[in-house]
Design a protein around this motif. Structure first.
Motif, mmCIF file in Angstrom:
data_model
loop_
_atom_site.group_PDB
_atom_site.id
_atom_site.type_symbol
_atom_site.label_atom_id
_atom_site.label_comp_id
_atom_site.label_asym_id
_atom_site.label_seq_id
_atom_site.Cartn_x
_atom_site.Cartn_y
_atom_site.Cartn_z
ATOM 1 N N LEU A 174 5.332 -10.466 -5.171
ATOM 2 C CA LEU A 174 5.974 -9.799 -3.792
ATOM 3 C C LEU A 174 6.042 -8.059 -3.903
ATOM 4 N N GLY A 175 4.830 -7.702 -4.172
ATOM 5 C CA GLY A 175 3.861 -6.682 -4.076
ATOM 6 C C GLY A 175 3.615 -5.941 -3.035
ATOM 7 N N LEU A 200 0.434 -6.738 -2.181
ATOM 8 C CA LEU A 200 -0.312 -7.621 -1.410
ATOM 9 C C LEU A 200 0.686 -8.691 -0.566
ATOM 10 N N SER A 213 10.622 -10.853 -11.564
ATOM 11 C CA SER A 213 11.701 -9.368 -11.068
ATOM 12 C C SER A 213 12.873 -9.578 -10.299
ATOM 13 N N VAL A 233 12.747 -6.863 -8.264
ATOM 14 C CA VAL A 233 11.590 -7.084 -6.574
ATOM 15 C C VAL A 233 12.094 -8.319 -6.016
ATOM 16 N N PRO A 284 -0.835 -9.944 -10.809
ATOM 17 C CA PRO A 284 -1.922 -9.474 -10.884
ATOM 18 C C PRO A 284 -2.866 -10.722 -11.659
ATOM 19 N N VAL A 292 -5.145 -13.454 -3.919
ATOM 20 C CA VAL A 292 -5.844 -12.776 -3.017
ATOM 21 C C VAL A 292 -6.183 -11.575 -4.185
ATOM 22 N N GLY A 293 -6.025 -12.399 -5.480
ATOM 23 C CA GLY A 293 -7.289 -11.442 -6.866
ATOM 24 C C GLY A 293 -7.959 -10.419 -6.378
ATOM 25 N N HIS A 322 -10.177 -13.570 -1.742
ATOM 26 C CA HIS A 322 -9.484 -11.557 -1.429
ATOM 27 C C HIS A 322 -9.550 -11.152 -0.627
ATOM 28 N N ALA A 345 -8.604 -5.318 1.280
ATOM 29 C CA ALA A 345 -7.564 -4.324 1.893
ATOM 30 C C ALA A 345 -6.868 -3.968 1.158
ATOM 31 N N THR A 348 -4.015 -0.333 -1.104
ATOM 32 C CA THR A 348 -3.406 1.135 -1.111
ATOM 33 C C THR A 348 -3.885 1.256 -2.320
ATOM 34 N N SER A 379 1.878 0.592 -5.112
ATOM 35 C CA SER A 379 2.219 -1.319 -5.440
ATOM 36 C C SER A 379 4.117 -0.837 -5.573
ATOM 37 N N GLY A 380 3.739 -2.616 -5.497
ATOM 38 C CA GLY A 380 5.710 -3.044 -5.529
ATOM 39 C C GLY A 380 5.832 -3.291 -4.367
#
Ligand code: NAP
Length: 302
Positions: free
Chosen positions: A11-12, A14, A37, A40, A72, A96-97, A120, A123, A125, A128-129
């Motif tokens: 849940l970062g 993406l 986490s 998170v 990741p 979405v890798g 993929h 899109a 930035t 992250s997180g």
């Protein structure tokens, strides 16, 4: 097949953006999520990134028609193994890798017999997180779907429709071609940015404070890319090794040619290249891939 329930694992930036985009643009779809986490998960619940945040991957995917792995690339296989016990037999598993061949192989190993359609969204930035996600991340951006050989066409179309509803434009591509294209458009540019920022900070004759003070000369635009998530990018280079090394070979040859042109005072070679690259920038803007305002639209004070 109609997607009624989507589970998001990771849940970062993406994962959070997909959850928010579904809420904004496909509110009829129920969303669930899991992140390894606890901090998170708490933040995701507080921001309402998905309808329900679960404490186990198995619970998060229960009843889901579509599961999207947003971890990741180096963590994809473990994340896929962890969802296996909770999956519906006919669920579509996607991700979405940023590299596709290695991820497709990892998912096939972890989830034999399941419908796996990797993708993929191009899109992102440098953030992250769970704080970083936003609902419009995918609007007007390409999502590249890389169906494995023999993939179920209806499942591919269902996934494409899901991404179209979030505002994405869809391209279907072979995973190995994706990895080559992204090596030159994304992975090598990141490597160059990491290198130039690292080199500048290691210099002895020019101080770090001078580098930062005069960064408006061009350096600062590299620092945005070089601020990207270290775990994500370590994994991208380790999993897209072949294509990155191939493109890096080409790049090194071209750099050597430029070095030669500078040393020998060959201004024509420099001028011709810089003229061609300026035209590429114009095309990027014409195709809506960037802001047309000078200097990315930054405010210039008086
Ligand atoms: P992110 O913001 O760091 O989010 C990833 C989340 O996944 C983190 O909260 C991480 O937790 C969690 N996680 C790691 N391993 C896990 C596991 N086994 N099970 C459950 N959760 C796990 O990263 P991101 O930028 O969203 O990137 C996610 C994926 O999107 C990557 O594969 C990346 O290549 C791809 N992508 C990124 C961009 C971009 O611009 N960022 C663009 C397109 C695609 P911890 O913090 O505890 O590790």
């Amino acid at each position: 097949m109609t997607i009624r329930r989507v589970a998001i694992i990771g849940l970062g930036l993406l994962g959070g953006s997909i959850g928010l985009a579904v809420k904004a643009r496909s509110p009829q779809i129920v969303t669930t999520g899991y992140d390894r986490s606890a901090a998170v998960r708490a933040e995701a619940a507080a921001r309402g990134l998905v309808g329900t945040v679960h404490d186990t991957p198995e619970a998060a995917v229960k009843g889901a028609d579509l599961v999207i792995l947003c971890v990741p690339v180096g963590a994809m296989e473990d994340a896929a193994r962890a969802i296996a016990p909770g999956l519906k037999a006919d669920a579509i598993i996607s991700d979405v890798g940023s590299s596709k061949q290695a991820v497709a192989e990892a998912l096939a190993r972890a989830l034999p017999g399941h419908t796996i359609i990797p993708a993929h969204p191009v899109a992102g930035t440098e953030q992250s997180g769970p704080q970083a996600g936003f609902a419009t991340l995918f609007a007007g951006r390409w999502c590249i779907i890389t169906p494995p050989e023999g993939a179920d066409a209806a499942a591919v179309e269902t996934l494409a429709d899901f991404w179209r509803a979030l505002g994405s434009k869809i391209e279907l591509m072979d995973a190995s071609h994706h990895d080559l294209v992204l090596a030159v458009t994304s992975h090598i540019p990141h490597l160059i940015a990491y290198t130039i920022v690292g080199t500048a900070s290691d210099l002895e004759d020019v101080t770090e404070s001078e580098v930062i003070k005069y960064s408006a000369g061009g350096f600062r635009d590299f620092t945005r890319i070089a601020a990207s998530d270290p775990v994500m990018w370590r994994d991208v280079f380790l999993t897209n090794k072949t294509a990155v090394l191939e493109m890096l070979g080409r790049f090194t040859e071209d750099l050597t040619a430029l070095q030669r042109a500078i040393r020998s005072g060959d201004g024509d070679t420099l001028f011709d290249l810089f003229t061609r690259t300026r035209a590429i920038r114009r095309q990027v803007i014409e195709q809506g891939q960037d802001d047309e305002r000078p200097d990315f639209g930054r405010e210039h004070g008086t």
